[in-house]
Structures are given as C-alpha cells and as structure tokens.
Write an enzyme that holds these catalytic residues in place. Structure first.
Site, mmCIF file in Angstrom:
data_model
loop_
_atom_site.group_PDB
_atom_site.id
_atom_site.type_symbol
_atom_site.label_atom_id
_atom_site.label_comp_id
_atom_site.label_asym_id
_atom_site.label_seq_id
_atom_site.Cartn_x
_atom_site.Cartn_y
_atom_site.Cartn_z
ATOM 1 N N ARG A 60 0.837 -1.207 0.000
ATOM 2 C CA ARG A 60 0.000 0.000 0.000
ATOM 3 C C ARG A 60 0.877 1.264 0.000
ATOM 4 O O ARG A 60 0.940 1.992 -0.979
ATOM 5 C CB ARG A 60 -0.960 -0.036 1.202
ATOM 6 C CG ARG A 60 -2.085 0.968 1.143
ATOM 7 C CD ARG A 60 -1.712 2.357 1.581
ATOM 8 N NE ARG A 60 -1.117 2.436 2.906
ATOM 9 C CZ ARG A 60 -0.564 3.540 3.377
ATOM 10 N NH1 ARG A 60 -0.522 4.655 2.656
ATOM 11 N NH2 ARG A 60 -0.004 3.560 4.576
ATOM 12 N N HIS A 77 8.873 6.815 8.314
ATOM 13 C CA HIS A 77 9.547 6.879 7.009
ATOM 14 C C HIS A 77 11.017 7.171 7.308
ATOM 15 O O HIS A 77 11.333 7.843 8.292
ATOM 16 C CB HIS A 77 8.898 7.949 6.129
ATOM 17 C CG HIS A 77 7.558 7.511 5.604
ATOM 18 N ND1 HIS A 77 7.354 7.144 4.310
ATOM 19 C CD2 HIS A 77 6.366 7.346 6.221
ATOM 20 C CE1 HIS A 77 6.088 6.778 4.145
ATOM 21 N NE2 HIS A 77 5.460 6.893 5.292
ATOM 22 N N CYS A 135 4.340 9.120 0.280
ATOM 23 C CA CYS A 135 2.965 9.576 0.167
ATOM 24 C C CYS A 135 2.963 10.661 -0.886
ATOM 25 O O CYS A 135 3.699 11.644 -0.760
ATOM 26 C CB CYS A 135 2.455 10.106 1.508
ATOM 27 S SG CYS A 135 0.816 10.846 1.382
ATOM 28 N N ASN A 164 9.411 4.085 3.354
ATOM 29 C CA ASN A 164 9.173 3.675 4.735
ATOM 30 C C ASN A 164 10.440 3.005 5.262
ATOM 31 O O ASN A 164 11.283 2.542 4.485
ATOM 32 C CB ASN A 164 8.059 2.621 4.793
ATOM 33 C CG ASN A 164 6.697 3.192 4.481
ATOM 34 O OD1 ASN A 164 6.343 3.334 3.330
ATOM 35 N ND2 ASN A 164 5.962 3.531 5.515
HETATM 36 P P1 HMG Z 1 -12.657 14.682 -2.987
HETATM 37 O O1 HMG Z 1 -12.259 15.043 -4.364
HETATM 38 O O2 HMG Z 1 -12.761 15.753 -1.988
HETATM 39 O O3 HMG Z 1 -14.016 13.895 -2.845
HETATM 40 O O4 HMG Z 1 -11.659 13.531 -2.509
HETATM 41 P P2 HMG Z 1 -15.238 13.634 -3.764
HETATM 42 O O5 HMG Z 1 -16.252 12.982 -2.886
HETATM 43 O O6 HMG Z 1 -15.588 14.885 -4.511
HETATM 44 O O7 HMG Z 1 -14.706 12.544 -4.810
HETATM 45 C C1 HMG Z 1 -13.885 12.816 -5.911
HETATM 46 C C2 HMG Z 1 -14.001 11.663 -6.900
HETATM 47 O O8 HMG Z 1 -13.515 10.458 -6.290
HETATM 48 C C3 HMG Z 1 -15.453 11.371 -7.277
HETATM 49 O O9 HMG Z 1 -15.419 10.810 -8.574
HETATM 50 C C4 HMG Z 1 -15.849 10.287 -6.295
HETATM 51 O O10 HMG Z 1 -16.888 9.471 -6.772
HETATM 52 C C5 HMG Z 1 -14.565 9.495 -6.179
HETATM 53 P P3 HMG Z 1 -15.923 11.665 -9.846
HETATM 54 O O11 HMG Z 1 -17.351 12.007 -9.542
HETATM 55 O O12 HMG Z 1 -15.019 12.897 -9.900
HETATM 56 O O13 HMG Z 1 -15.731 10.725 -10.992
HETATM 57 N N1 HMG Z 1 -14.423 8.834 -4.887
HETATM 58 C C6 HMG Z 1 -14.079 7.554 -4.750
HETATM 59 N N2 HMG Z 1 -13.826 6.590 -5.667
HETATM 60 C C7 HMG Z 1 -13.491 5.369 -5.185
HETATM 61 N N3 HMG Z 1 -13.394 5.091 -3.874
HETATM 62 C C8 HMG Z 1 -13.638 6.026 -2.933
HETATM 63 C C9 HMG Z 1 -14.002 7.315 -3.375
HETATM 64 N N4 HMG Z 1 -14.310 8.458 -2.726
HETATM 65 C C10 HMG Z 1 -14.569 9.381 -3.658
HETATM 66 N N5 HMG Z 1 -13.522 5.711 -1.655
HETATM 67 C C11 HMG Z 1 -11.027 11.696 -1.065
HETATM 68 C C12 HMG Z 1 -11.669 13.069 -1.170
HETATM 69 C C13 HMG Z 1 -10.854 11.402 0.400
HETATM 70 C C14 HMG Z 1 -11.934 10.668 -1.706
HETATM 71 C C15 HMG Z 1 -9.649 11.725 -1.829
HETATM 72 O O14 HMG Z 1 -8.935 12.859 -1.436
HETATM 73 C C16 HMG Z 1 -8.838 10.501 -1.574
HETATM 74 O O15 HMG Z 1 -9.196 9.393 -1.997
HETATM 75 N N6 HMG Z 1 -7.691 10.654 -0.876
HETATM 76 C C17 HMG Z 1 -6.822 9.521 -0.535
HETATM 77 C C18 HMG Z 1 -5.394 9.993 -0.604
HETATM 78 C C19 HMG Z 1 -4.486 8.861 -0.195
HETATM 79 O O16 HMG Z 1 -4.786 7.683 -0.373
HETATM 80 N N7 HMG Z 1 -3.302 9.227 0.360
HETATM 81 C C20 HMG Z 1 -2.311 8.265 0.767
HETATM 82 C C21 HMG Z 1 -2.715 7.481 1.977
HETATM 83 S S1 HMG Z 1 -2.335 8.320 3.492
HETATM 84 C C22 HMG Z 1 -0.642 7.997 3.750
HETATM 85 O O17 HMG Z 1 0.026 7.497 2.882
HETATM 86 C C23 HMG Z 1 -0.051 8.263 5.103
HETATM 87 C C24 HMG Z 1 0.173 6.986 5.917
HETATM 88 O O18 HMG Z 1 1.066 6.115 5.249
HETATM 89 C C25 HMG Z 1 0.743 7.334 7.307
HETATM 90 C C26 HMG Z 1 1.943 8.270 7.257
HETATM 91 O O19 HMG Z 1 2.940 7.965 6.595
HETATM 92 O O20 HMG Z 1 1.856 9.290 7.932
HETATM 93 C C27 HMG Z 1 -1.133 6.215 6.142
HETATM 94 MG MG MG Z 2 3.252 6.309 5.289
#
Ligand code: HMG
Ligand code: MG
Length: 304
Positions: free
Chosen positions: A15, A209, A240, A249
């Site tokens: 992931r 990380h 990220c 990481n």
């Molecule tokens: P948004 O643009 O504000 O939300 O995104 P929205 O509701 O307007 O949705 C935008 C589009 O995405 C729409 O599609 C939705 O249908 C679709 P469109 O109408 O434009 O065709 N959509 C989805 N599709 C599939 N599955 C879903 C979903 N939700 C909406 N669940 C949102 C807000 C939260 C969805 C977006 O910003 C997002 O998905 N962000 C995730 C970012 C991410 O994954 N970042 C990395 C993980 S965090 C990390 O790595 C840190 C960690 O490792 C810890 C650390 O290191 O600190 C965990």
């Molecule tokens: Mg991370």
C-alpha cells in the site's frame, strides 16, 4: 518500562510502497508480491487502498487485487478507506480489517483527503461505527505527527488530541506516522508517555519513514517505552504523493535485522521478506532502498 520481547510488524509495502511508485504495477504482480509476503510469518499486511482512483491511480485495481490474494490464516489484511464509499468497496471485496487516516496538521489533511481534521473525524466516526457494527477491525492513522511538509513543527498536544479522538471513535489500533521522516528519538521520548496516559500502549503502533535515516533510532527509542507494534515496508518502498519528500518507509529487512539482533521476536522470516522485495523490484524502475536488503544482496552476489 522494559523493552518488549516480541514485536508485531505491519507490512505496508503493497500500500504505502506501491502508492508512491511512478509506474503502476500490474494487478497479478501485486497479488504475487502480497502472497510472497504472506509466506514470511507477518501477522499484518496492508494490502491496498479503496481511495479515489483519481487520488491514487497506482491502486485503482484494489478490488481485483484484494479478491485474488491468498488469505493466509493468522494474517490480517488491512485496506485503507477514506470514506463510506471506500468502506462499501472494501466490504464488497471481502475485507474484514480497514484503516482510516487523518493527520495532526491541517494543511496536510486538506491536501491528502480534502477535509479539515474535524471533518475527517466526523467522516471517520461514521466509517468506524459502520465497520465495527459489521464486525470489522479498525486501525486509525495519524500522519505528520513528527512534522508537516507544509506547516513544519507539529505540537505534541495536537497529536495527542487527534489520537484520543480516533481512539474514542473506536479504533482498535492507532498508528502514529512520521510521514516525511523528520522525527528524532527525543520526540519519541516526549510523545509516547503522553499518549500512554490515554491510550493503552499495546494499541499504539509507530510508522516511520526513513527519509533522513532516523527511523531505526526512533524505533529503538519507542522500544524503550514499551511500544511493540511497528510499520515498515519490504525493501523500504514507500512514501505519500501528498507529502513532498516522503521517501521510503523504514525497510522491513532493516527492522527485522535490528530486532532479531536484539533478540526480540517477530515471527517473521527475513529471507522470505527479502524474496518478496527482490520480486517486486523487478516490476519497479529502481532498486529497493533497505540497507539490510542491499547488504544481503551484495554479500550473496560476492559469494555466488
Ligand atoms: P474529494 O475530491 O474531496 O471527494 O476527494 P469527492 O467525494 O468529490 O470525490 C472525488 C471523486 O472520487 C469522485 O469521482 C468520487 O466518486 C470518487 P468523480 O465524480 O469525480 O468521478 N471517490 C471515490 N472513488 C473510489 N473510492 C472512494 C471514493 N471516494 C470518492 N472511496 C477523497 C476526497 C478522500 C476521496 C480523496 O482525497 C482521496 O481518496 N484521498 C486519498 C489519498 C491517499 O490515499 N493518500 C495516501 C494514503 S495516506 C498515507 O500514505 C499516510 C500513511 O502512510 C501514514 C503516514 O505515513 O503518515 C497512512
Ligand atoms: Mg506512510
């Protein structure tokens, strides 16, 4: 507080690793990578994310991948869910363990999930409630706990507040993230005793990380406080896309090498993790960064 005798590792390569690669790995290769990791004795593998495919195109095939992996008994396969839509997709694919994710700084939270921290807690409150009602296990992430790429210093009190909020919402485990690898051991020394006042230590994980090479020093500090759950990625893949400079990481091989050398059990076989790293490296356009991985590869090449 004595150093734990056993540590649980949450493997995040499939992931956190693959979400940050500039090539999209084919689904069948992801499946084989996860299956190889499953053979190593890991108890927890973060398999994929049910996030917006516009946000993370690299993991757009999450349902296909999750359905196809061999679910080995005793291994928890966790998937990230940013909202109720993600939870629904995770459920349909057969997941029984999810992770929700917010942060301790506003700018990062906005860039990562387009919500304020308060909004994210409202959204995740519903996700956690529904997930638990359906018998799922829930992990909560707090990113930027040791520093933010946009805001710099993050006050400990903010980390404690968000941790308490996620814990009260019903998370089974909370992973505290050094998203951009800026943390140092004195920060760990200051943070863990504060968190332990409100969250049982056996529910706290640390997610480092290794951007500036301080991850293992931070793990060592956390061990002294009794923390016994750490996140790492095979080969040191990771990052990220919403955190500039968040390189890999902490490598799982590096973590295993240190823990086993300290006679701390993990139940994980380093050789199997290394085999998984070697396999996935073939699908990426760079070598793994884990120092232990590289040292072992070099020594086996010189004796071959
Ligand atoms: P948004 O643009 O504000 O939300 O995104 P929205 O509701 O307007 O949705 C935008 C589009 O995405 C729409 O599609 C939705 O249908 C679709 P469109 O109408 O434009 O065709 N959509 C989805 N599709 C599939 N599955 C879903 C979903 N939700 C909406 N669940 C949102 C807000 C939260 C969805 C977006 O910003 C997002 O998905 N962000 C995730 C970012 C991410 O994954 N970042 C990395 C993980 S965090 C990390 O790595 C840190 C960690 O490792 C810890 C650390 O290191 O600190 C965990
Ligand atoms: Mg991370």
């Amino acid at each position: 507080m004595s150093t734990p005798q056993r540590v649980k590792i949450c493997e995040v390569g499939p992931r956190d690793g693959l979400q940050n690669e500039n090539v999209t790995v084919p689904a069948d290769v992801k499946v084989r990578y996860i299956d190889l990791l499953s053979e190593s004795g890991l108890q927890m593998i973060e398999a994929t994310s049910f996030v917006s495919p516009k946000a993370i195109p690299q993991l757009a095939d999450s349902a296909e991948v999750f359905r196809a992996i061999q679910k080995r008994p005793g291994v928890r396969y966790v998937v990230l869910c940013p909202n109720l839509r993600g939870l629904e997709r995770a459920r349909e694919a057969g997941a029984d363990s999810i992770a929700v994710f917010t942060a301790a700084s506003e700018t990062f939270t906005k860039r990562n999930i387009n919500m304020t921290i308060d909004e994210s807690l409202r959204v995740f409150g519903k996700v956690i409630h529904e997930a638990r009602a359906g018998g799922m296990w829930v992990r909560g992430y707090i990113s930027t706990a040791f520093g933010c790429p946009y805001e710099g210093v993050v006050p400990i009190e903010r980390v404690v507040q968000v941790t308490n909020a996620l814990f009260e919402l019903g998370c089974d485990e909370i992973s505290i993230g050094d998203t951009i690898g800026v943390g140092v051991p004195t920060q760990v020394d200051a943070l863990i005793p504060r968190l332990a006042q409100s969250v049982p230590l056996d529910r706290i994980a640390l997610h480092f990380h290794d951007t500036r090479g301080t991850a293992l020093a931070n793990v060592h500090a956390a061990l002294q406080h009794g923390v016994a759950i750490f996140d790492s990625s095979a080969g040191g893949l990771g990052g990220c896309p919403y955190a500039p400079g968040a390189s890999g990481n902490l490598g799982t091989e590096d973590l295993l090498y240190m823990l086993h050398g300290m006679e701390i059990e993990t139940g994980v076989d380093l050789a199997n993790v290394r085999a998984a790293s070697r396999f996935i490296a073939g699908a990426l356009n760079h070598a793994p960064t884990s120092k232990t991985f590289l040292a072992l590869e070099a020594s086996s090449a010189s004796t071959a």
